[in-house]
Design a protein around this motif. Structure first.
Motif, PDB file in Angstrom:
ATOM      1  N   GLU A 176     -25.507  47.337 -95.965  1.00 44.28           N
ATOM      2  CA  GLU A 176     -25.030  47.659 -94.659  1.00 44.28           C
ATOM      3  C   GLU A 176     -25.791  48.429 -93.790  1.00 44.28           C
ATOM      4  O   GLU A 176     -26.242  48.296 -92.830  1.00 44.28           O
ATOM      5  CB  GLU A 176     -23.707  47.377 -94.575  1.00 44.28           C
ATOM      6  CG  GLU A 176     -23.045  46.474 -94.827  1.00 44.28           C
ATOM      7  CD  GLU A 176     -21.477  46.500 -95.097  1.00 44.28           C
ATOM      8  OE1 GLU A 176     -20.938  47.620 -95.186  1.00 44.28           O
ATOM      9  OE2 GLU A 176     -20.780  45.606 -95.515  1.00 44.28           O
ATOM     10  N   ALA A 177     -26.033  49.433 -94.328  1.00 45.90           N
ATOM     11  CA  ALA A 177     -26.831  50.551 -93.642  1.00 45.90           C
ATOM     12  C   ALA A 177     -28.060  50.274 -93.679  1.00 45.90           C
ATOM     13  O   ALA A 177     -28.563  50.787 -92.307  1.00 45.90           O
ATOM     14  CB  ALA A 177     -26.765  51.915 -94.501  1.00 45.90           C
ATOM     15  N   TYR A 178     -28.783  49.411 -94.175  1.00 39.46           N
ATOM     16  CA  TYR A 178     -29.990  48.812 -94.119  1.00 39.46           C
ATOM     17  C   TYR A 178     -30.082  47.729 -92.910  1.00 39.46           C
ATOM     18  O   TYR A 178     -31.207  47.291 -92.709  1.00 39.46           O
ATOM     19  CB  TYR A 178     -30.746  48.327 -95.052  1.00 39.46           C
ATOM     20  CG  TYR A 178     -31.458  49.310 -96.024  1.00 39.46           C
ATOM     21  CD1 TYR A 178     -32.758  49.785 -95.604  1.00 39.46           C
ATOM     22  CD2 TYR A 178     -30.856  49.809 -97.205  1.00 39.46           C
ATOM     23  CE1 TYR A 178     -33.519  50.756 -96.441  1.00 39.46           C
ATOM     24  CE2 TYR A 178     -31.445  50.913 -98.031  1.00 39.46           C
ATOM     25  CZ  TYR A 178     -32.816  51.109 -97.588  1.00 39.46           C
ATOM     26  OH  TYR A 178     -33.398  52.069 -98.464  1.00 39.46           O
ATOM     27  N   GLY A 179     -29.030  47.418 -92.321  1.00 41.14           N
ATOM     28  CA  GLY A 179     -28.730  46.601 -91.427  1.00 41.14           C
ATOM     29  C   GLY A 179     -28.888  45.142 -91.881  1.00 41.14           C
ATOM     30  O   GLY A 179     -29.078  44.338 -90.981  1.00 41.14           O
ATOM     31  N   MET A 180     -28.616  44.653 -93.192  1.00 40.42           N
ATOM     32  CA  MET A 180     -28.379  43.398 -93.611  1.00 40.42           C
ATOM     33  C   MET A 180     -27.140  42.736 -93.122  1.00 40.42           C
ATOM     34  O   MET A 180     -26.225  43.418 -92.904  1.00 40.42           O
ATOM     35  CB  MET A 180     -28.446  43.336 -95.037  1.00 40.42           C
ATOM     36  CG  MET A 180     -29.889  43.667 -95.810  1.00 40.42           C
ATOM     37  SD  MET A 180     -29.867  43.236 -97.463  1.00 40.42           S
ATOM     38  CE  MET A 180     -31.031  44.252 -98.253  1.00 40.42           C
ATOM     39  N   THR A 181     -27.223  41.431 -92.884  1.00 45.87           N
ATOM     40  CA  THR A 181     -26.044  40.927 -92.305  1.00 45.87           C
ATOM     41  C   THR A 181     -25.199  40.437 -93.661  1.00 45.87           C
ATOM     42  O   THR A 181     -25.609  40.887 -94.704  1.00 45.87           O
ATOM     43  CB  THR A 181     -26.282  39.567 -91.698  1.00 45.87           C
ATOM     44  OG1 THR A 181     -27.038  38.712 -92.661  1.00 45.87           O
ATOM     45  CG2 THR A 181     -27.342  39.812 -90.516  1.00 45.87           C
ATOM     46  N   ARG A 182     -23.681  40.016 -93.488  1.00 47.12           N
ATOM     47  CA  ARG A 182     -23.167  39.653 -94.657  1.00 47.12           C
ATOM     48  C   ARG A 182     -23.622  38.724 -95.476  1.00 47.12           C
ATOM     49  O   ARG A 182     -23.707  38.837 -96.803  1.00 47.12           O
ATOM     50  CB  ARG A 182     -21.603  39.109 -94.060  1.00 47.12           C
ATOM     51  CG  ARG A 182     -20.618  39.486 -94.905  1.00 47.12           C
ATOM     52  CD  ARG A 182     -19.296  39.013 -94.064  1.00 47.12           C
ATOM     53  NE  ARG A 182     -18.664  37.982 -94.795  1.00 47.12           N
ATOM     54  CZ  ARG A 182     -17.601  38.240 -95.778  1.00 47.12           C
ATOM     55  NH1 ARG A 182     -17.478  39.479 -95.942  1.00 47.12           N
ATOM     56  NH2 ARG A 182     -16.889  37.325 -96.448  1.00 47.12           N
ATOM     57  N   GLY A 183     -24.218  37.830 -94.896  1.00 44.74           N
ATOM     58  CA  GLY A 183     -25.054  36.606 -95.747  1.00 44.74           C
ATOM     59  C   GLY A 183     -26.159  37.186 -96.312  1.00 44.74           C
ATOM     60  O   GLY A 183     -26.327  37.083 -97.604  1.00 44.74           O
ATOM     61  N   GLN A 184     -26.946  37.939 -95.995  1.00 46.63           N
ATOM     62  CA  GLN A 184     -28.184  38.527 -96.524  1.00 46.63           C
ATOM     63  C   GLN A 184     -27.775  39.384 -97.719  1.00 46.63           C
ATOM     64  O   GLN A 184     -28.279  39.464 -98.708  1.00 46.63           O
ATOM     65  CB  GLN A 184     -29.211  39.289 -95.371  1.00 46.63           C
ATOM     66  CG  GLN A 184     -29.983  38.582 -94.393  1.00 46.63           C
ATOM     67  CD  GLN A 184     -30.586  39.403 -93.535  1.00 46.63           C
ATOM     68  OE1 GLN A 184     -30.061  40.468 -92.929  1.00 46.63           O
ATOM     69  NE2 GLN A 184     -31.737  38.911 -93.178  1.00 46.63           N
ATOM     70  N   ALA A 185     -26.722  40.204 -97.298  1.00 50.07           N
ATOM     71  CA  ALA A 185     -26.267  41.333 -98.580  1.00 50.07           C
ATOM     72  C   ALA A 185     -25.843  40.330 -99.590  1.00 50.07           C
ATOM     73  O   ALA A 185     -26.063  40.791-100.651  1.00 50.07           O
ATOM     74  CB  ALA A 185     -25.053  42.012 -97.792  1.00 50.07           C
ATOM     75  N   PHE A 186     -25.013  39.253 -99.316  1.00 42.96           N
ATOM     76  CA  PHE A 186     -24.632  38.343-100.345  1.00 42.96           C
ATOM     77  C   PHE A 186     -25.711  37.693-101.202  1.00 42.96           C
ATOM     78  O   PHE A 186     -25.687  37.922-102.299  1.00 42.96           O
ATOM     79  CB  PHE A 186     -23.950  37.412 -99.909  1.00 42.96           C
ATOM     80  CG  PHE A 186     -23.351  36.195-101.058  1.00 42.96           C
ATOM     81  CD1 PHE A 186     -22.192  36.897-101.685  1.00 42.96           C
ATOM     82  CD2 PHE A 186     -23.887  35.245-100.983  1.00 42.96           C
ATOM     83  CE1 PHE A 186     -21.730  36.078-102.519  1.00 42.96           C
ATOM     84  CE2 PHE A 186     -23.406  34.411-101.955  1.00 42.96           C
ATOM     85  CZ  PHE A 186     -22.137  34.690-103.124  1.00 42.96           C
ATOM     86  N   ARG A 187     -26.798  37.336-100.532  1.00 44.14           N
ATOM     87  CA  ARG A 187     -27.952  36.574-101.096  1.00 44.14           C
ATOM     88  C   ARG A 187     -28.712  37.712-101.739  1.00 44.14           C
ATOM     89  O   ARG A 187     -29.199  37.483-103.122  1.00 44.14           O
ATOM     90  CB  ARG A 187     -28.838  35.854-100.159  1.00 44.14           C
ATOM     91  CG  ARG A 187     -28.586  34.482 -99.850  1.00 44.14           C
ATOM     92  CD  ARG A 187     -29.561  33.887 -99.319  1.00 44.14           C
ATOM     93  NE  ARG A 187     -30.134  34.326 -98.033  1.00 44.14           N
ATOM     94  CZ  ARG A 187     -29.727  34.111 -96.885  1.00 44.14           C
ATOM     95  NH1 ARG A 187     -28.286  33.901 -96.610  1.00 44.14           N
ATOM     96  NH2 ARG A 187     -30.366  35.142 -96.030  1.00 44.14           N
ATOM     97  N   ARG A 188     -29.093  38.872-101.267  1.00 46.32           N
ATOM     98  CA  ARG A 188     -29.883  39.899-102.104  1.00 46.32           C
ATOM     99  C   ARG A 188     -29.210  40.763-102.846  1.00 46.32           C
ATOM    100  O   ARG A 188     -30.070  41.443-103.831  1.00 46.32           O
ATOM    101  CB  ARG A 188     -30.728  40.654-101.135  1.00 46.32           C
ATOM    102  CG  ARG A 188     -31.537  39.693 -99.919  1.00 46.32           C
ATOM    103  CD  ARG A 188     -32.303  40.533 -98.970  1.00 46.32           C
ATOM    104  NE  ARG A 188     -32.952  39.512 -97.968  1.00 46.32           N
ATOM    105  CZ  ARG A 188     -33.327  40.238 -96.834  1.00 46.32           C
ATOM    106  NH1 ARG A 188     -33.341  41.139 -96.545  1.00 46.32           N
ATOM    107  NH2 ARG A 188     -33.910  39.059 -96.048  1.00 46.32           N
ATOM    108  N   ILE A 189     -28.056  41.198-102.826  1.00 49.20           N
ATOM    109  CA  ILE A 189     -27.642  42.068-103.430  1.00 49.20           C
ATOM    110  C   ILE A 189     -26.352  41.678-104.372  1.00 49.20           C
ATOM    111  O   ILE A 189     -26.387  41.879-105.651  1.00 49.20           O
ATOM    112  CB  ILE A 189     -26.894  43.254-102.739  1.00 49.20           C
ATOM    113  CG1 ILE A 189     -27.577  43.734-101.570  1.00 49.20           C
ATOM    114  CG2 ILE A 189     -26.203  44.431-103.181  1.00 49.20           C
ATOM    115  CD1 ILE A 189     -28.827  44.426-101.806  1.00 49.20           C
TER     116      ILE A 189
END
Lengths: 293, 283
Positions: A176-189
């Motif tokens: 989130e601190a890197y500015g990822m959206t909820r979807g991005q964070a889900f897919r990448r992390i």
């Protein structure tokens, strides 16, 4: 099968067995083991996919979706699965016929349920009237796959939901601190990391799935249990290969087959677990890092 | 058509056999909702009987097998581990078939076991009934599953507890009875509760597999299937039997919860172990 099999009654012991074990019905018995494997091979990915969808639904921020997901998981898990295995194929079959009936015979004026009969018009029958035997078998098998996937999808959804929660909170905060959206964070992390947490649960479900496959017999399919009963039962001298009641040996073979299957998959899961633990922030991953360094 | 009271009288004890209520089961169009509700309820007698006895007998055996697997002596731990592997690694459904077909091969007049001074006659024909043979398979199965749970608990008993027992000069049986056994039970209890629930649910498999339902006296799910075959309507009998099992499950959770409270009574509140309901029914 063999040339010397023309008159089994006069054969010596080992030739008699060689002929006996290669009859056409015995090949059907061997093929039924492949059917078990096929069921596992189809059900496992489908159930995993349903589990993923279910877990996402439970996590969803739109309340009807999350409500639906929670309902699915809890209802299926709260009711004995046998009830589901018996209920889903009949209920689904009647449901499909009911829909087809309303599409294809809109001017049918009689009720569908008459007393104890479920009557739809001829065109709405699934599989169609006069369909060859293999179509009926495939249909019954598909129903079994749906029932198994529904039940095991709910189990998997529960495990995957737990695994998604188990990914360390700090990692998501970093995303989130890197500015990822909820979807991005889900897919990448979350998605790449959740599997190591999900694996013990998934391997447990897989073992349970293996042990549930003999229940195919209850759905009227000609699976390994069916053939073990057929072939093992006492054969009088009217048969080509007369023998006393050998069911206990056939079921012993089945027992060993399942033991081998669960033992083998336990080892495979051990390997995958080691592979997934590499570089993870878990105790096992830490131990691997120390051993390597 | 029967009234509800009539079908209650006819079917509420029918699972015990032909002499308890109506001789024949309701058929075809004659089936009312009350028939289904009461006959399925009467089948629960056998579910409770099978589950209750299997858990009671299996508990003692499971403790012995778990201690055996934990033993340092490979002559004891290997067979115990093998027993657990065989019964946990194969489907219960196949175990029922296997044992039934083995039991029918036993001589009907019974096996004579000479013990020197007396000769015991083992009644083998009883083994082909669900009430004895099916119970035996369930006992073996639950023994294996619970033994694995108890074995896991034995491995996680806090070392401090054992050291304290040693410091008090306890050894052997005293140490086991006063320290090891209570700790093991407390640690394993939440998962043992789940095991009891799975076992109760798997009693539905007894009459579905090889064991015959003599005089059409079976357990709840046997009757549910009977009704679905008769009425071709899965939307009444199956939800009914599901509801009964939910009630049975809640009863078990309550009963085992009381025991859990008793086992944890000496601990501060936040360290008590909670029972989490995690049903996984098939085995």
């Amino acid at each position: 099968m063999f040339a010397f099999c023309t008159d089994p009654a006069s054969l010596p012991q080992w030739q008699w067995f060689a002929c006996y074990l290669t009859t056409a019905t015995h090949f059907a018995f061997y093929r039924s083991f492949l059917m078990v494997m096929l069921l596992l091979a189809i059900t496992a990915p489908v159930a995993l996919a349903m589990g993923l969808v279910g877990a996402l639904a439970v996590r969803s921020r739109i309340w009807p979706v999350s409500w639906l997901g929670k309902g699915y998981v809890n209802i299926v898990r709260g009711v004995p699965d046998i009830v589901f295995f018996m209920f889903v194929p009949i209920a689904l079959g009647q449901g499909i016929e009911w829909v087809f009936h309303h599409i294809q015979c809109p001017d049918w004026d009689q009720p569908i349920r008459q007393g104890n009969d479920f009557i739809v018009c001829r065109e709405a029958k699934v599989p169609p009237v006069g369909a060859p035997a293999w179509v009926r078998n495939v249909y019954a098998f598909a129903m079994a796959v749906v029932a198994f996937s529904l039940v095991f999808g709910a189990f998997a959804a529960n495990t995957l939901h737990g695994a998604m929660q188990a990914v360390p909170r700090a990692q998501i905060e970093t995303a989130e601190a890197y500015g990822m959206t909820r979807g991005q964070a889900f897919r990448r992390i979350i998605m790449p990391q959740m599997w190591v947490y999900a694996l013990p649960g998934l391997s447990n479900i897989w073992q349970i799935l293996i042990k549930a496959t003999p229940l195919l017999f209850l759905l009227g399919l000609q699976d390994a249990v069916y053939w073990a009963r057929e072939l093992g039962g006492q054969k009088t001298s009217l048969y080509t290969y007369p023998h006393p009641d050998w069911r206990v040996w056939y079921f012993l073979v089945l027992l060993c087959f399942y033991l081998l299957l669960t033992w083998g998959s336990e080892r495979v899961f051990g390997r995958i677990n080691a592979r997934l633990s590499r570089g993870q922030a878990t105790a096992a991953g830490e131990r691997m890092r120390r051993a390597a360094g | 058509m029967r009234t509800c009271v009539e079908s209650f009288e006819a079917y509420i004890l029918r699972a015990l056999g032909r002499d308890h209520g109506a001789t024949l089961l309701p058929r075809g169009l004659d089936i009312t909702f009350c028939d289904q509700a009461f006959l399925i309820a009467s089948g629960l007698i056998w579910n409770v009987y099978l589950a209750g006895l299997a858990i009671a007998i299996g508990f003692g055996l499971a403790v012995a097998v778990a201690v055996g697997k934990f033993s340092d002596n490979p002559l004891i731990s290997r067979p115990a581990a093998a027993f657990i592997f065989v019964f946990r690694g194969s489907p219960l459904f196949i175990q029922f078939f296997f044992f039934y077909s083995a039991f029918v091969l036993l001589p009907r007049q019974g096996i004579e076991i000479p013990l020197g001074f007396v000769t015991l006659t083992a009644n083998t024909s009883a083994l082909t009934t669900a009430q004895v043979g099916g119970l035996l398979v369930l006992v073996l199965n639950t023994t294996a599953y619970s033994a694995e749970l108890f074995y896991g608990a034995l491995r996680t008993i806090p070392r401090g507890d054992l050291e304290a027992a040693d410091a008090y000069g306890m050894s052997g049986l005293t140490k086991f009875r006063r320290v090891i056994f209570p700790s093991m039970l407390r640690l394993a209890w939440p998962s043992y509760t789940n095991e009891a629930i799975f076992l109760t649910h798997s009693t539905t498999l007894v009459f579905l597999s090889a064991f015959p339902a003599r005089q059409q006296s079976g357990e709840a799910f046997y009757y549910a299937r009977y009704f679905v075959d008769q009425t071709f309507n899965p939307f009444v009998a199956y939800p009914l039997v599901a509801a009964y099992f939910v009630l049975l499950t809640l009863f078990i959770v309550g009963l085992f919860g009381l025991m859990n409270r008793h086992l944890n009574r000496h601990l501060p509140r936040e360290r008590r172990r909670r029972i989490r309901f995690r049903p996984q029914y098939i085995r």
